[in-house]
Enzyme design. Structure first.
Site, mmCIF file in Angstrom:
data_model
loop_
_atom_site.group_PDB
_atom_site.id
_atom_site.type_symbol
_atom_site.label_atom_id
_atom_site.label_comp_id
_atom_site.label_asym_id
_atom_site.label_seq_id
_atom_site.Cartn_x
_atom_site.Cartn_y
_atom_site.Cartn_z
ATOM 1 N N PHE A 293 51.999 29.995 17.880
ATOM 2 C CA PHE A 293 53.446 30.220 17.830
ATOM 3 C C PHE A 293 54.060 29.599 16.592
ATOM 4 O O PHE A 293 53.889 28.410 16.328
ATOM 5 C CB PHE A 293 54.105 29.622 19.077
ATOM 6 C CG PHE A 293 55.610 29.726 19.078
ATOM 7 C CD1 PHE A 293 56.237 30.903 19.429
ATOM 8 C CD2 PHE A 293 56.391 28.644 18.709
ATOM 9 C CE1 PHE A 293 57.627 31.007 19.427
ATOM 10 C CE2 PHE A 293 57.774 28.727 18.702
ATOM 11 C CZ PHE A 293 58.398 29.920 19.061
ATOM 12 N N ARG A 456 34.520 44.319 24.979
ATOM 13 C CA ARG A 456 34.200 45.555 25.706
ATOM 14 C C ARG A 456 34.169 46.753 24.739
ATOM 15 O O ARG A 456 34.640 47.843 25.056
ATOM 16 C CB ARG A 456 35.200 45.805 26.841
ATOM 17 C CG ARG A 456 34.668 46.671 27.977
ATOM 18 C CD ARG A 456 35.789 47.112 28.892
ATOM 19 N NE ARG A 456 35.301 47.934 30.004
ATOM 20 C CZ ARG A 456 35.983 48.912 30.572
ATOM 21 N NH1 ARG A 456 37.189 49.210 30.142
ATOM 22 N NH2 ARG A 456 35.477 49.590 31.584
ATOM 23 N N LYS A 489 47.548 52.403 37.624
ATOM 24 C CA LYS A 489 46.841 51.133 37.463
ATOM 25 C C LYS A 489 46.798 50.825 35.968
ATOM 26 O O LYS A 489 46.186 51.558 35.180
ATOM 27 C CB LYS A 489 45.422 51.224 38.029
ATOM 28 C CG LYS A 489 44.630 49.924 37.906
ATOM 29 C CD LYS A 489 43.243 50.066 38.527
ATOM 30 C CE LYS A 489 42.432 48.785 38.379
ATOM 31 N NZ LYS A 489 41.075 48.923 38.962
ATOM 32 N N TRP A 490 47.473 49.753 35.563
ATOM 33 C CA TRP A 490 47.624 49.365 34.142
ATOM 34 C C TRP A 490 46.622 48.268 33.839
ATOM 35 O O TRP A 490 46.801 47.114 34.224
ATOM 36 C CB TRP A 490 49.052 48.883 33.904
ATOM 37 C CG TRP A 490 49.408 48.557 32.495
ATOM 38 C CD1 TRP A 490 48.832 47.618 31.679
ATOM 39 C CD2 TRP A 490 50.445 49.164 31.716
ATOM 40 N NE1 TRP A 490 49.443 47.596 30.457
ATOM 41 C CE2 TRP A 490 50.445 48.531 30.444
ATOM 42 C CE3 TRP A 490 51.400 50.153 31.971
ATOM 43 C CZ2 TRP A 490 51.345 48.869 29.449
ATOM 44 C CZ3 TRP A 490 52.296 50.491 30.972
ATOM 45 C CH2 TRP A 490 52.264 49.861 29.725
ATOM 46 N N ASP A 491 45.558 48.612 33.129
ATOM 47 C CA ASP A 491 44.466 47.665 32.896
ATOM 48 C C ASP A 491 44.542 47.099 31.477
ATOM 49 O O ASP A 491 45.215 47.639 30.598
ATOM 50 C CB ASP A 491 43.125 48.359 33.126
ATOM 51 C CG ASP A 491 42.052 47.412 33.642
ATOM 52 O OD1 ASP A 491 42.229 46.179 33.528
ATOM 53 O OD2 ASP A 491 41.032 47.904 34.162
ATOM 54 N N CYS A 539 46.673 44.974 36.069
ATOM 55 C CA CYS A 539 45.252 44.616 36.104
ATOM 56 C C CYS A 539 44.860 44.153 34.715
ATOM 57 O O CYS A 539 45.358 44.677 33.717
ATOM 58 C CB CYS A 539 44.408 45.822 36.516
ATOM 59 S SG CYS A 539 42.628 45.509 36.598
ATOM 60 N N ASP A 561 38.169 41.456 39.753
ATOM 61 C CA ASP A 561 37.087 42.443 39.736
ATOM 62 C C ASP A 561 35.949 42.046 40.669
ATOM 63 O O ASP A 561 35.041 42.849 40.901
ATOM 64 C CB ASP A 561 36.547 42.595 38.306
ATOM 65 C CG ASP A 561 37.384 43.552 37.472
ATOM 66 O OD1 ASP A 561 38.270 44.225 38.026
ATOM 67 O OD2 ASP A 561 37.152 43.627 36.249
#
Length: 741
Positions: A293, A456, A489-491, A539, A561
C-alpha cells in the site's frame, strides 16, 4: 462519578453521549460501552470498551514516569505524560509512540511524523457509508454516527474517525478518512481501519489460519510480549489468514467470560497486528496490509479506509458470534437472497470436471430433478477452448462443441425438468492461451520485462483498468441475458503477484493492490444491480475470499474446496465464529472423497452439509437405489429444517479441533425447537454413550424428541444434557430434533 453528559439536540436516549466539559465521547449499545476522551493536549485517548459502567472511566489511567518513553513538547516537564504509554484512538507514527502505528505518511519535505490532535466532532442520525467500499448499512432509526476530526500539529493532514453505533446489535463500526488540506502532495504508507488500545486486563487471541482446502482453523494462544500478526499479502483475504480476530480473557468459554471481536469488511491484502507493550497493555491495529500500500493524496484529496465491525461480549464467545451473525446477515448481506430460502443445487464439477457435453449434463439433470434438486449449476469448462485449466479463461462465450445448441437450449431443457440453472465464471482471470490474451495481452497483470508468475496456469486481469471492467460487465451480461440463469458462482483461483498496471504512473504503482479491490467491487456492484434476481455465490478456490466484504455482494460463499465431511466440521467450526450459517456453501460429495480419500457414511455427509446452503457435488446416477432414496429424504429434511437452520441461533456444542465429536445445534429464536446435528468421530467398544448439554431452550418448557415419545424439560436438556446415538463405525451421524410439547 457520573457521566455529566450533554445530549445533542436535547434527545435523552441517544446512543452517542458527549460530555462537552470533559470532552468525553461515550458510545452505548444495549450491553456495551465504548468511551474516549480528547484530553488537555487534544490527544484522543481511548478510555474503555466493554460492559456498560455508567461512569467516566478515565480514572483508570494513572501512568508513572516510564524510562525511555518520551514526552510531547507541550506537556512541559510532566514526565508521566507519554504517547508511548497512553491508550490512543488512532496512533500516528514518528512522534514518540513506539508501538504499532495506525497511520503513516511521507510529507513533501520527506519527513514522516503525524501528531494527530482533536479538532472537532459531529453526531449524525443513521449510519455512514463509504464511497466505493462495502460497509454495514442500517436505517435512520437503527444507528447513529460519530465523526471525530483530528489534525496534525504541523502539516495539513486531517483524519476523520467515523464510528457507527448500532445499539440493538451491540456493534460499533470503525473507519477513517484521511484528507490532505494543503497544496503539496502527501503519500500515505499505512492507513489502518482500526486502532484499539486495551489498557486493562489479561488477554488471549484467537485467529483463523489455514491453507487451500483447509481454511479458518481456529487457534487460541496467550499473547506474548511483543507483536503477533495475522495477515495476507496475496491480493485477497486468502485461505491462509482470515481478516478477523478475537481477544478473550483466559477464562473465556462459549458461555462465560469477556471477549472482543473485530472483522474487516475487505477482500484484499490485510494485516492485523497485536502488540502487548512494555506495560502489558494491548493494541490491535487492523486494516489494509501496508507492505502492498502506498497512496498519494494531492491537494484536497481524501482516502477512505475499509470498515471494521467491532463487538464485545461479557458472556462468552457464543454471544459474540450471535452478534456478528445477525450484523452480517441482516446488515451486510443484501438483495433478494439476503434472508430468502436458498435452492438445493447440484454442481457438476466433481462429477465431470472438464469432461462433459450436453448429453452428460442432461443425464445428471434428469436424475437430479427426479430426486428433488432445485437447481443445476454448470461449473468450469462451458466456454471458449476449455478442456483443461491451461486455456480459455477470458473467452466468455459458449463452447458449442460441448454444448450443442448453445446455452439457451440447455437451460430450457433443464427448466422443463422443473429445475433452475446456474453457471460458473472466473471473471478476474485470463489464460495466455485465449482469444482475449491474444487481443489484449496488456490487460493481464505483469511487470514489463519480467516473466509473470502463473497460478493454476493463469494470469490475472488488471481490475484497475476501466476497459477490463467494461469488457467483463458486457460479456457476463450477454451470457446472463442469453438464457434464464438464476445463479452465478464467481470463482478466483490464484494469489496475485507481479503488481503493475499501465493505468498508473511509475511512482504510484503502490496504489494498485487497493485499486484492484475497488475495481472488483465496482464490477460486482454493477452486475448485482443489473441482475437482482440472480443469486451470486462467492468462491476463491473454495474459501480463499470468505470475508464480510464479499458477502456484501454475494450472500453466500463456497466454504472450502475440501468437501470431506470430517474436515468440513473443523472448517465450518472456525467459520462460525463470525459468519452466519446462511453464508456457508456446503455440499454432499462422493466417497472416497476427492480431496482426502476418506470414506464417510452418506447420512453423515448430508448432516454436515446441512450446516450451510445445502447441495450435492457428485453424479447422482452413480448412486445405489438406497442412496437415491436417501437423497430425496435429505432434501425433504433440509427444506423442513431450513428456516430453523438459517434463522435460528447457532450453538457450538463441542470443539471438533480437540473433542471426540463435532456437535452443533440450531435453536429457534423463541426457544420452541432445536436441531442437534454432527458426528461422532470414532466408535469404541465397552464405553458409555457420548452426551452433550444443549443451549438455547427455555428451562421450564417440555420438549419431545422427534420419532419417539420421550419428553424432557429444557432444564434437563441444558443441565443434564442429551445422550447421543451409540456410535457404530467411524463418523457416526447425529441428527436429533426436539420440539416444544
Amino acid at each position: 462519578m457520573s457521566y455529566g453528559f450533554l445530549y445533542p439536540e436535547g434527545v435523552l436516549d441517544m446512543a452517542i453521549k458527549i460530555n462537552t466539559e470533559k470532552r468525553i465521547f461515550t458510545l452505548e449499545t444495549k450491553h456495551t460501552m465504548y468511551q474516549m476522551q480528547a484530553d488537555t493536549y487534544g490527544v484522543l485517548r481511548h478510555l474503555w470498551y466493554g460492559a456498560k459502567t455508567g461512569c467516566d472511566m478515565s480514572y483508570l489511567q494513572d501512568y508513572p514516569d516510564v524510562g525511555f518513553s518520551g514526552n510531547p513538547h507541550d506537556a512541559g516537564n510532566d514526565r508521566t505524560y507519554s504517547l508511548d504509554t497512553l491508550p490512543l484512538e488512532y496512533a500516528g507514527a514518528g512522534i514518540g509512540d513506539f508501538r504499532v502505528p495506525a497511520v503513516e505518511a511521507v510529507h513533501a519535505d520527506g519527513s514522516c511524523a503525524l501528531d494527530l490532535r482533536y479538532y472537532s466532532h459531529t453526531v449524525k442520525q443513521g449510519k455512514y457509508a463509504i464511497a466505493g467500499l462495502p460497509a454495514l448499512y442500517a436505517g435512520e432509526d437503527e444507528a447513529e454516527t460519530l465523526e471525530v476530526v483530528l489534525r496534525d500539529t504541523a502539516s495539513a493532514v486531517e483524519v476523520t474517525l467515523k464510528y457507527g453505533v448500532l445499539p440493538e446489535l451491540d456493534i460499533v463500526t470503525r473507519c477513517a478518512e484521511i484528507r490532505n488540506l494543503g497544496e503539496a502532495p502527501v503519500t500515505l504508507t499505512k492507513a489502518a481501519s482500526l486502532c484499539l488500545d486495551m489498557g486493562q486486563g489479561s488477554w488471549e487471541w484467537i485467529h483463523f489460519y489455514g491453507r487451500h482446502a483447509m481454511e479458518r482453523q481456529a487457534e487460541r494462544r496467550p499473547l506474548l510480549h511483543g507483536i503477533q500478526e495475522s495477515s495476507s499479502t496475496r491480493g485477497t483475504s486468502s485461505h491462509h489468514q482470515n481478516p478477523t480476530v478475537l481477544l478473550c480473557t483466559p477464562d473465556c468459554t462459549e458461555t462465560s467470560g469477556a471477549c472482543v471481536g473485530a472483522a474487516l469488511v475487505y477482500s484484499g491484502s490485510h494485516q492485523t497486528k497485536i502488540e502487548c507493550d512494555q506495560l502489558g497493555q494491548v493494541r490491535v491495529v487492523m486494516g489494509i496490509h501496508p507492505d502492498l500500500f502506498r497512496w498519494e493524496l494531492g491537494a484536497g484529496e481524501c482516502f477512505a479506509t475499509p470498515e471494521v465491525l467491532l463487538s464485545y461480549s461479557s458472556t462468552g464467545l457464543e454471544t459474540l458470534s450471535h452478534q456478528f451473525h445477525r450484523a452480517i446477515r441482516e446488515h451486510i448481506c443484501r438483495g433478494k437472497y439476503q434472508l430468502a430460502e436458498r435452492p438445493v443445487l447440484i454442481n457438476n464439477w466433481e462429477a465431470t470436471y472438464f469432461g462433459f457435453d450436453t448429453e452428460k449434463i442432461l443425464h445428471i439433470a434428469e436424475e437430479a430433478a427426479r430426486l428433488g434438486v432445485d437447481m443445476l449449476v454448470l461449473d468450469d469448462g462451458w466456454f471458449g477452448k476449455r478442456d483443461d485449466d491451461c486455456s480459455g479463461l477470458g473467452d466468455w462465450f459458449v463452447n458449442e462443441k460441448k454444448l450443442s445448441g448453445g446455452l439457451h437450449d440447455l437451460v430450457e431443457k433443464i427448466k422443463a425438468m422443473g429445475m433452475r440453472f446456474g453457471i460458473w465464471f472466473e471473471p478476474e482471470m485470463i489464460s495466455e492461451d485465449s482469444d482475449l490474451y491474444r487481443t489484449h495481452p496488456d490487460w493481464a497483470i505483469r511487470i514489463p520485462e519480467r516473466s509473470p508468475m502463473r497460478g493454476r496456469y493463469q494470469l490475472v486481469l488488471d481490475m484497475t483498468n476501466p476497459e477490463v471492467q467494461e469488457y467483463l460487465f458486457r460479456v457476463m451480461s450477454e451470457v446472463l441475458h442469453s438464457a434464464d440463469i438464476s445463479y452465478v458462482k464467481w470463482d478466483m483461483n490464484r494469489s496475485i503477484s507481479d503488481w503493475y498496471t499501465q493505468t498508473l504512473p511509475a511512482d504510484r504503482q503502490g496504489e494498485m493492490p487497493h485499486r484492484y479491490v475497488l475495481g472488483l467491487y465496482a464490477l460486482l456492484e454493477r452486475l448485482t444491480a443489473a441482475f437482482p434476481e440472480v443469486l451470486f455465490e462467492g468462491c476463491s478456490g473454495g474459501g480463499g475470499r470468505f470475508d464480510a466484504g464479499m458477502l456484501y455482494y454475494c450472500p453466500q460463499i463456497w466454504c472450502s474446496d475440501d468437501t470431506d465431511a470430517r474436515e468440513r466440521t473443523k472448517i465450518q467450526y472456525g467459520t462460525s465464529f463470525f459468519y452466519p450459517v446462511s453464508a456457508v456453501g456446503s455440499h454432499v460429495s462422493t466417497v472416497p472423497n476427492h480431496q482426502t480419500g476418506r470414506i464417510t457414511p452418506f447420512e453423515t455427509r448430508a448432516v454436515t452439509a446441512m450446516a450451510g446452503s445445502f447441495g450435492y457435488e457428485l453424479d447422482l446416477n452413480l448412486l445405489s437405489d438406497a442412496e437415491k432414496q436417501a437423497v430425496t429424504e435429505q432434501i425433504q429434511q433440509f427444506k423442513a429444517y431450513g428456516p430453523l437452520i438459517h434463522n435460528g441461533r447457532y450453538y457450538r456444542l463441542t470443539n471438533p479441533m480437540t473433542d471426540a465429536e463435532a456437535i452443533w445445534a440450531f435453536a429457534a429464536q423463541d426457544g420452541s425447537e432445536i436441531l442437534v446435528q454432527g458426528m461422532i468421530f470414532h466408535a469404541e467398544a465397552n464405553t458409555l454413550r457420548h452426551q452433550v448439554k444443549l443451549r438455547g431452550l427455555c428451562a421450564e418448557k417440555q420438549y419431545r424428541l422427534d420419532g419417539t415419545e420421550q419428553v424432557y424439560t429444557g432444564a434437563a436438556l441444558m443441565v443434564g444434557g442429551v445422550l447421543l446415538p451409540k456410535a457404530w463405525g467411524d463418523y457416526t451421524p447425529v441428527s436429533m430434533h426436539f420440539t416444544e410439547v
